[in-house]
Design an enzyme around this catalytic site. Sequence first.
Site, PDB file in Angstrom:
ATOM      1  N   ARG A 136      -0.424   9.270  -0.256  1.00 19.50           N
ATOM      2  CA  ARG A 136      -1.670   9.897  -1.041  1.00 19.50           C
ATOM      3  C   ARG A 136      -1.789  11.231  -1.228  1.00 19.50           C
ATOM      4  NH1 ARG A 136      -6.444   6.584   2.352  1.00 19.50           N
ATOM      5  NH2 ARG A 136      -6.023   4.832   1.261  1.00 19.50           N
ATOM      6  N   PHE A 140       0.914  -1.038   0.167  1.00 18.32           N
ATOM      7  CA  PHE A 140      -0.035  -0.095  -0.066  1.00 18.32           C
ATOM      8  C   PHE A 140       0.917   1.047   0.110  1.00 18.32           C
ATOM      9  CE2 PHE A 140      -4.420   0.995   0.992  1.00 18.32           C
ATOM     10  CZ  PHE A 140      -5.113  -0.293   0.357  1.00 18.32           C
ATOM     11  N   GLU A 199      -6.788   1.776  -3.134  1.00 16.45           N
ATOM     12  CA  GLU A 199      -5.129   2.001  -3.172  1.00 16.45           C
ATOM     13  C   GLU A 199      -4.715   0.406  -3.558  1.00 16.45           C
ATOM     14  OE1 GLU A 199      -1.805   4.129  -0.682  1.00 16.45           O
ATOM     15  OE2 GLU A 199      -3.887   4.552  -0.436  1.00 16.45           O
ATOM     16  N   GLN A 224      -7.679  14.811   3.680  1.00 11.72           N
ATOM     17  CA  GLN A 224      -6.961  13.981   2.785  1.00 11.72           C
ATOM     18  C   GLN A 224      -7.658  13.952   1.633  1.00 11.72           C
ATOM     19  OE1 GLN A 224      -6.302   9.634   2.903  1.00 11.72           O
ATOM     20  NE2 GLN A 224      -4.317  10.324   3.490  1.00 11.72           N
ATOM     21  N   ARG A 236      -2.794  10.813   6.131  1.00  9.96           N
ATOM     22  CA  ARG A 236      -2.760   9.518   6.754  1.00  9.96           C
ATOM     23  C   ARG A 236      -2.341   8.427   5.407  1.00  9.96           C
ATOM     24  NH1 ARG A 236      -6.106   5.359   5.641  1.00  9.96           N
ATOM     25  NH2 ARG A 236      -8.063   6.750   4.736  1.00  9.96           N
ATOM     26  N   HIS A 258     -11.518  12.497   1.073  1.00 10.71           N
ATOM     27  CA  HIS A 258     -11.638  11.411   1.476  1.00 10.71           C
ATOM     28  C   HIS A 258     -11.639  11.298   3.013  1.00 10.71           C
ATOM     29  CE1 HIS A 258     -11.321   6.974   1.722  1.00 10.71           C
ATOM     30  NE2 HIS A 258      -9.889   7.051   2.222  1.00 10.71           N
ATOM     31  N   LEU A 276     -14.824   5.803  -4.260  1.00 10.80           N
ATOM     32  CA  LEU A 276     -13.248   5.121  -3.987  1.00 10.80           C
ATOM     33  C   LEU A 276     -12.846   4.057  -4.661  1.00 10.80           C
ATOM     34  CD1 LEU A 276     -11.008   6.357  -2.276  1.00 10.80           C
ATOM     35  CD2 LEU A 276     -11.615   4.477  -0.762  1.00 10.80           C
ATOM     36  N   HIS A 297      -8.094  11.490  -1.657  1.00  7.84           N
ATOM     37  CA  HIS A 297      -7.675  10.333  -1.878  1.00  7.84           C
ATOM     38  C   HIS A 297      -7.422  10.628  -3.490  1.00  7.84           C
ATOM     39  CE1 HIS A 297      -7.302   6.106  -3.081  1.00  7.84           C
ATOM     40  NE2 HIS A 297      -7.215   5.634  -1.709  1.00  7.84           N
TER      41      HIS A 297
END
Length: 596
Positions: free
Chosen positions: A282, A116, A251, A236, A411, A369, A248, A238
């Site tokens: 991100r 990730f 990831e 954040q 994050r 996100h 979404l 994404h």
Amino acid sequence: MPTNQFDVVIVGAGGAGLMAALYASRTARTAVLSKLYPVRSHTGTAQGGVGAALGNEEEDRAEWHTYDTVKGSDYLGDQDAIEFMCSEAIPTVYELEHMGLPFSRTPEGKIAQRPFGGHTNNETGKPVRRACYAADRTGHMILQTLYQQCIKNQVDFYDEYQVIDLIIEDGITRGVIAADIATGELHTIHAKAVILATGGYGRVWEITSNAHSYTADGVALTMRHGIPAEDMEFFQFHPTGIYKLGILITEGVRGEGGVLLNNEGERFMERYAPSVKDLASRDVVSRAMYLEMRDGNGINGKRFLNLDVRPETVNKYAKLDGRTNTDGSPYTVTGEQILAKLPDIIDFCKTYLDVDPLRQPMPVQPTAHYAMGGIPTNVRGEVLLDKKGTVLPGLYAAGEIACVSVHGANRLGTNSLLDIVVFGRECGNRAAEYANQNTFAPLPRNAADPARRQLDILLNGPGDEKVDVIRRDMQKVMFDHVGVFRTEEGMQQALDTVRELKQRFARIRVGDQGKIFNTDLFEAWELGCLLDTAEVTAAAALKRKESRGAHAREDFPKRDDKNWLKHSLVYLTPDGLRIDYKPVSITKYQPKARVY
């Protein structure tokens, strides 16, 4: 008015709320209030995995996970809290497995793991397999598993109850006031301890991955009682939301080898993050995508790029990168293997876009996100009143609405699910312990009056303004000016607009005057929460004159550790907003430039 009594009351039935309920219920009488049926909570949309350095597929260490989280936070995360979360990740994931969570498996039967963004082997700098996953339905499986365990533990559930107010008097938490959505009736829930686990507030922005129910309820409730909101400027975006819809695309697609391509067919992340490329953190990927689109490299000149997970593309770039399996053999995938690992993603694209990801690239754009900021807490989940760390007795917060702060300015993927299970458990244990050591504080007279006044104003206003119009105007100006990139002029425009919208909000009147399932009334109340949160977010962002993590300013493009290595605390007062700051907890890792 109906009154019920519980030792511990939890507001919100997502992963954090259910984890808290499960642990609190072991020693205390526990109730969960949720405006949704629990397994419809937004945790169910989390796809890619939960981070834990199990080392099942290659060498990994909790210390590496800690460093990656600190680095990913752009050094704004509190390192003592991060170390606690990453060390607790391993036993917590195994505990979920023992509860029955159906993780995907390796051929040997261990919990499977995949790469990730931002998660690395700290010695080689290459991506590491750290995300424990259940296909691309990890959050859904967590919700189902925890809900079953809560039913087993005889937790009381109040489904479709909207919490309108906290009961706090003389500095002690005494319960909540909630409306039964089905009847419109207000209920007093008397409690020794209250845990807020209401999720985030992505509905402040126009294009978001967040559910319609993500409306900042928790942080608005606490701000209205004089509790500050921490680090609200950091939200954040994404990198990979479905074009125009914001839904979404996990990831995990890039973890399985998918690559981002611009209009020229170039894998542009090689220019922005030459080491980890598409698996950079991100904020880095979102900014790179924004710059590509701004420079005219969007697909056919439009504001989206392609995410390509076709087997031939994955295998091509895996060979160029020298990517290997755990046994050292070249990494290759087939369409059947991608379908097995990403079934929901493929189904989403077919349903919403008429695109088959096994044969066509997916059109994606950054989408609002995740909230890094929220209600300030310590690692025990106790809500804090000021920069000195003063605890408000009996009030706790966990999950996305809480700011511990383990995410800092940005994050890492998989750390959201980790956050909810680690700190949800911590809140449940601590709240039950507090409840068992204290008696019920008496309820104030007319405890429900403030909540009743809020609803009466919405039902009886002048009526020359509409909820949907104000909400749309707020979302547009926030997306345009408090988004991936920001400027002083734009943020000031957003702040001025939101304040004007708050004045207009005072003139709305709900069209539905009934009591039975009056969703118009509760959406209007939620809009008030969103407006308060939007104002605080824009004000905190305008004040922070640097770029750090998700807060990227074109007029202040560099990070400024000398002046801005600190958390913001914003108070909502009768005289307007008041902004204060507190230091970041640094234990092992001194700030340095982030290189991917």
